[in-house]
Design an enzyme around this catalytic site. Structure first.
Site, PDB file in Angstrom:
ATOM      1  N   HIS A  19      52.922  11.042  32.057  1.00 55.58           N
ATOM      2  CA  HIS A  19      52.051  10.220  32.884  1.00 55.58           C
ATOM      3  C   HIS A  19      51.586   8.946  32.169  1.00 55.58           C
ATOM      4  CE1 HIS A  19      48.752  12.496  30.807  1.00 55.58           C
ATOM      5  NE2 HIS A  19      48.110  11.352  30.960  1.00 55.58           N
ATOM      6  N   SER A  36      45.638  10.830  26.003  1.00 52.58           N
ATOM      7  CA  SER A  36      46.837  11.483  26.517  1.00 52.58           C
ATOM      8  C   SER A  36      48.068  11.127  25.692  1.00 52.58           C
ATOM      9  CB  SER A  36      47.074  11.080  27.974  1.00 52.58           C
ATOM     10  OG  SER A  36      46.035  11.557  28.788  1.00 52.58           O
ATOM     11  N   ASP A  48      55.238  17.280  31.726  1.00 52.39           N
ATOM     12  CA  ASP A  48      54.406  16.137  31.339  1.00 52.39           C
ATOM     13  C   ASP A  48      54.693  15.705  29.902  1.00 52.39           C
ATOM     14  OD1 ASP A  48      52.613  14.083  31.739  1.00 52.39           O
ATOM     15  OD2 ASP A  48      50.839  15.269  31.251  1.00 52.39           O
TER      16      ASP A  48
END
Length: 493
Positions: free
Chosen positions: A223, A337, A256
């Site tokens: 992402h 992230s 992910d």
């Protein structure tokens, strides 16, 4: 403080008469005393409960003067052969000021008798108060003088006991295993990623990644780079400020995980060591490195709060990811992230991916950390990264059955019908071969309980295609077990 002597004049010490700063102005010139007598001090007012004294009181209109406190006059030594001084009659009567001191008798001569008022002075609390006041003033003066002397000595640098601060010893080293030592070693191998799409709006964001090998591969979250994966631009900035353009090698939406490659990778890259996430224990120390809200090279610490936490998260673009995550209370925010979650030795044990929001959902773009962060176990991430580097496409293990993703609490129920009206159990697939049917509720996968569809997928994806796994399920309210051999699916479509 007592007020019993307010308005009452305190008599001066007979041995050291006080001298006012300016001579008093009498209402009328007093008569000169008889020759041969020393001047007398003004008699004091009679005290309560005592008979009047024989000495005559001053005139009623004579003003009462309060004598200011002055240092006592030291006595003058008079040699034995010196003649006795004459009484200072003129000073007392006529106008010279200050009055002359009282006559001092020659050595060996008898001391003149003191007047009645002075020979037997009455005890008065006012004298005690004055003595205490003088003592306090003297003590204060002495203390102030000593303080000033000490300050002067410190200013001059003589006799000072102050230890001056200096630089840290050149031999100072942080021991291995401290957060500072781990961070110092890991930071040069962590990058801040800037992603920008090629559309007119210029959508993009900031994330984190870490050096995977010396060829310049960078591992991060899908992402983080999704907005720039199709024709956008990517850059990676190291902790020393060096920035390199990058491109996507491969990405896996379901896991992910994504892998980038620096276009002109510098020499001397140091990959972060990879740990074993299967051996992580609850309570182990954790160190997270990332760029929360764009603040690059931020280090936070915490512990492993839980293991095998089923997490389903979305990037807001319609794609979902599932993980059996490591939970940590290390502060993780948007921008962390894709960054590494390290153990106390500095080895990567996970990839920071999601946080719990106060609204109850999981995701990567929440408002801020509330102490519930989730990381993809590094054992899973490593397998995915190797596959992406090798083929550019992810490979997923599957059971060949469609399960309900909304129900929670009773297990993962196999749907009555698959997507687009297809069979919910793939004919001749892994589930069909294991004897599973539509309507069966899977309650256990391997050693882990299953309470929903997302938790089942999270557990399936911790394995590899070809693994044999024991499944516990219920059919018509009756428990049963079977073994399934996992199949595979290539790509995200």
């Amino acid at each position: 403080m007592s007020t019993e002597n307010e308005g009452t004049e305190v008599p001066a010490d007979p041995t050291a008469p006080s001298a006012p700063a300016t001579p008093p102005v009498p209402a009328a010139p007093p008569a000169a005393p008889p020759a041969g007598h020393a001047p007398q001090q003004a008699p004091e007012p009679p005290q309560p409960q005592q008979p009047p004294q024989p000495a005559a009181a001053p005139a009623a209109d004579a003003p009462t003067q309060v004598q200011p406190t002055v240092p006592p006059v030291p006595p003058t030594h008079v040699p034995a052969h010196a003649p006795a001084p004459e009484p200072a009659v003129a000073a007392a009567g006529g106008g010279a000021w200050p009055p002359a001191p009282p006559a001092v008798p020659a050595w060996g001569e008898p001391v003149p008798a003191q007047p009645a008022e002075q020979a037997a002075p009455r005890k008065r609390s006012g004298g005690l108060v004055a003595a205490v006041l003088v003592a306090a003033l003297v003590a204060g003066g002495i203390g102030g003088g000593i303080g000033y002397w000490a300050a002067q000595r410190e200013d001059d640098g003589r006799g000072s006991t102050t230890v001056s601060s200096g630089e840290a010893p050149a031999s100072f080293k942080r021991e291995a295993g401290t957060v500072a030592a781990v961070a110092a070693k890991a930071l040069p191998s962590v990058v801040t990623i800037q992603a920008k799409s090629d559309d007119s709006q210029g959508d993009g964001g900031t994330g984190t990644g870490f050096v995977y090998d010396q060829e310049g591969h960078i591992v991060t979250n899908n992402h983080v780079v999704a907005s720039a994966a199709e024709g956008g631009t990517l850059s990676a900035t190291f902790s020393d400020g060096r920035t390199y353009d990058a491109e996507v090698v491969g990405r896996a939406e379901g896991y992910d995980v994504a892998v980038l490659k620096l276009k002109e990778a510098p020499k001397g890259l140091k990959p972060l060591p990879l740990g074993d996430s299967d051996k992580v224990a609850v309570g182990d120390s954790t160190i997270a490195i990332g760029a929360p809200f764009g603040l690059s090279n931020t280090v936070t610490t915490g512990i492993i709060s839980a293991k095998n936490r089923p997490v389903a998260s979305g990037d807001g673009g319609g794609s979902n990811s599932y993980m059996s995550a490591l939970q940590t209370d290390a502060s993780i925010n948007p921008g962390n992230s894709g960054g590494p979650l390290l153990d106390a030795s500095g080895a990567v044990i996970g990839i920071n991916s999601a946080i719990q929001s106060t609204g109850g959902g999981f995701g990567q773009t929440q408002a801020g950390s509330i102490g519930l962060g989730f990381a993809i176990p590094v054992n899973q991430a490593k397998a995915v990264a190797e596959q992406l580097i090798k083929t550019g496409k992810p490979v997923y293990p599957v059971i060949g059955a469609t399960v309900n993703m909304n129900d929670k609490g009773e297990g993962a129920r196999i749907a009555e019908q698959g997507a687009g009206g297809t069979d919910s159990v793939t004919p001749n697939g892994p589930a069909a071969k294991a004897g599973l049917r539509a309507g069966d509720v899977i309650t256990g996968f391997g050693d882990h309980p299953i309470d929903s569809g997302p938790s089942l997928i999270s557990e399936i994806w911790t394995h590899k295609p070809g693994d044999s796994v024991k499944i516990t399920y219920e059919r018509d309210g009756k428990p049963a077990t079977t073994t399934v051999v996992l199949g595979e699916r290539t790509g995200d479509s």
